[in-house]
Design a protein around this motif. Structure first.
Motif: not given
Length: 209
Positions: A142-161
């Motif tokens: 899942v995390l690798a999929g996020f990286a693959a779907h980002l624009a070059p300067t894009g960011r991922v924000v993840v939140g959990f308890g």
């Protein structure tokens, strides 16, 4: 990322919950509808994302549920794609928040270009403890999929308890192994500092170069 056959696919913990209790998805929907009716803030995560980019930004709401965040961000002027494994929640998102592109899909097999959606998101947001509802063996995918779907300067924000079966230290190690660099760590969606005693994590990543 090649999709597994139905026999090979590993169901998420959310799918196991809804299989055991078919009414769980609508209970979840009604819970948030009731909170909203009571005047409670249910879009704090979306306000953080909105502050991270200008109008018209491309956002992926990963594990979008009933569309509470993606709907808010669409109304704020962004281009939103929401993906969730639960077809009941996607149907509610389509009914309650028309405008974004809502897709039923497994985050562990995320391949939006194969579905005609460009993989150049400026922000990918994964809120609502989604990471803790994944099958543990699929977390890095899942995390690798996020990286693959980002624009070059894009960011991922993840939140959990905390105390939900996914230690923060392991999550951060998995993210690094999946091509993401942790830039900022907070303990709340309103940006309070993260400490070793924090019981919640909001992590902001960029794509490793």
């Amino acid at each position: 990322m090649s999709a597994r056959t139905p026999e090979e696919r590993i169901p998420s913990q959310w799918e196991e919950i809804t299989a055991a209790d078919p009414g769980h998805s609508m209970w979840y929907v009604e819970r948030f509808r009731a909170m909203e009716a009571q005047g409670k803030d249910i879009v704090g995560e979306a306000r953080l994302v909105d502050a991270m980019l200008g109008r018209g930004g491309r956002i992926l709401d990963a594990g979008c549920g009933l569309g509470r965040l993606g709907g808010y961000l669409h109304d704020a002027g962004h281009v939103v794609v929401g993906v969730d494994v639960d077809p009941v929640l996607i149907h509610v998102a389509e009914e309650d928040h028309p405008g974004p592109t809502w897709l039923v899909g497994d985050l562990a097999e995320l391949d939006l270009p194969a579905r005609g959606v460009e993989a150049d998101f400026e922000v990918i947001v994964c809120a609502g403890n989604v990471m803790t509802f994944l099958a543990p063996s699929t977390r890095e995918s899942v995390l690798a999929g996020f990286a693959a779907h980002l624009a070059p300067t894009g960011r991922v924000v993840v939140g959990f308890g905390a105390d939900r079966g996914y230690e923060f230290s392991q999550f951060l190690a998995d993210a690094q192994a999946s091509g993401l660099t942790a830039d900022l760590l907070f303990s709340t969606w309103d940006l309070r500092p993260f400490t070793e005693d924090s019981d919640f994590l909001v992590a902001v990543f960029s794509r490793a170069h």
